[in-house]
Design a protein around this motif. Structure first.
Motif: not given
Length: 324
Positions: A79-93
């Motif tokens: 779950d922590e890795f999933t949340q990290m991926t979502v956070f990085l996607q938001e940063v990339a956007a």
């Protein structure tokens, strides 16, 4: 030429294995598509830029290669890795192409702090048992390991005096699951001390983690076994060798003597109880036999006897004379 190709393939395989081991945690909890999609969001679709982004992601998580976690915490870590991926996607956007270096480093540092606060796996407790609480998940190979201990525990010797109580406790030092734990008891009689399961038979009357024999007798000597099961899967097998010693108690000895005498007894001819008829000599020798009353009776008996003899003699003489 074929040999060179084979060596090249082998070297390439080693490089791929070595490279994969440096970002194994990331490999375990994220997919290739997720990582590729993340880099495309940061740098677009150009292959060279994607390779740089993936290299930066690999370098950021290099410190996770030899990490071990509690096996029960792997879903939390996923779950922590999933949340990290979502956070990085938001940063990339929001920030675009040139922010991925800082974003990856920051995300890895945050995730590392999270892992450090996860519940630790318990240490293996010898000498035996399948200890699920000590199972560990290894990031470098995405697999789990458990304690390398045998299922069978050493035999515990129990010396109990005859007639006392024997109490068996099916308890282990390591933590058991909270539910679906059952206990199965078996027995190998005849005084045998063994761990060979072929000698044992079920004891259907015992179901809990405690078993008791009271009072203990020599016929109970032998090996008792308790199997701890979780969802019908054995976690440990405990063995107790019961040795019964000491003489039987005094009251039991007397009872056994009486029992043996009864078993040896054979029926005899019936005997009638007859009254005691002492002779004149026995009567006269008894203490206090010559009392005044007894003397009077003796005198009367003597007189009666003398008169009877006189009459009998007279009748015989008369009969004889009448015949002549």
């Amino acid at each position: 030429m074929g040999l060179v190709a084979l060596v090249g393939s082998f070297v390439l395989l080693l490089l791929l294995i070595f490279r994969a081991s440096t970002w194994a945690c990331l490999f375990c909890f994220t997919t290739h598509e997720e990582r590729l999609s993340l880099c495309r969001m940061f740098v677009g679709s150009e292959d060279s830029k994607i390779r740089k982004c993936r290299d930066a992601l690999t370098d950021a998580f290099e410190g996770f290669s030899d990490m071990e976690i509690n096996y029960d915490e792997r879903s939390h870590l996923h779950d922590e890795f999933t949340q990290m991926t979502v956070f990085l996607q938001e940063v990339a956007a929001v920030q675009g192409e040139w922010s991925f270096w800082k974003a990856f480093t920051s995300a890895a540092a945050k995730l590392k702090r999270t892992i450090e606060h996860l519940k630790k796996a318990q240490d293996c407790i010898p000498p035996c048992g399948v200890q699920e609480a000590a199972r560990r998940f290894h990031c470098w190979g995405c697999f789990s390991t458990i304690c390398d201990l045998p299922l069978d525990c050493p035999v515990q010797d129990m010396l109990v005096n005859r007639g006392d109580q024997a109490l068996f406790s099916c308890i282990v030092a390591f933590q058991l699951p909270e539910s679906e734990v059952t206990y199965s008891w078996k027995y190998a009689g005849g005084g045998v001390r063994t761990q060979d399961v072929s000698y044992f038979r079920d004891l259907p009357g015992s179901h809990g983690y405690l078993a008791r024999i009271r009072p203990v007798q020599p016929r109970h000597s032998g090996t008792f076994s308790c199997v701890i099961l979780h969802d019908q899967r054995p976690l440990a097998r405990l063995y107790f060798y019961l040795n019964v010693t000491g003489p039987p108690p005094p009251e039991e000895t007397e009872l056994q003597v009486t029992f043996r005498e009864v078993m040896r007894w054979t029926p005899r001819e019936a005997e009638m109880i007859q009254p005691w008829r002492p002779s004149l000599g026995e009567l006269l020798t008894r203490p206090q036999a010559l009392t005044p009353g007894n003397l009077l009776l003796l005198a009367a008996a003597a007189a009666l006897g003398s008169a009877s003899v006189t009459v009998l003699v007279w009748l015989l003489i008369r009969w004889y004379l009448s015949g002549n």
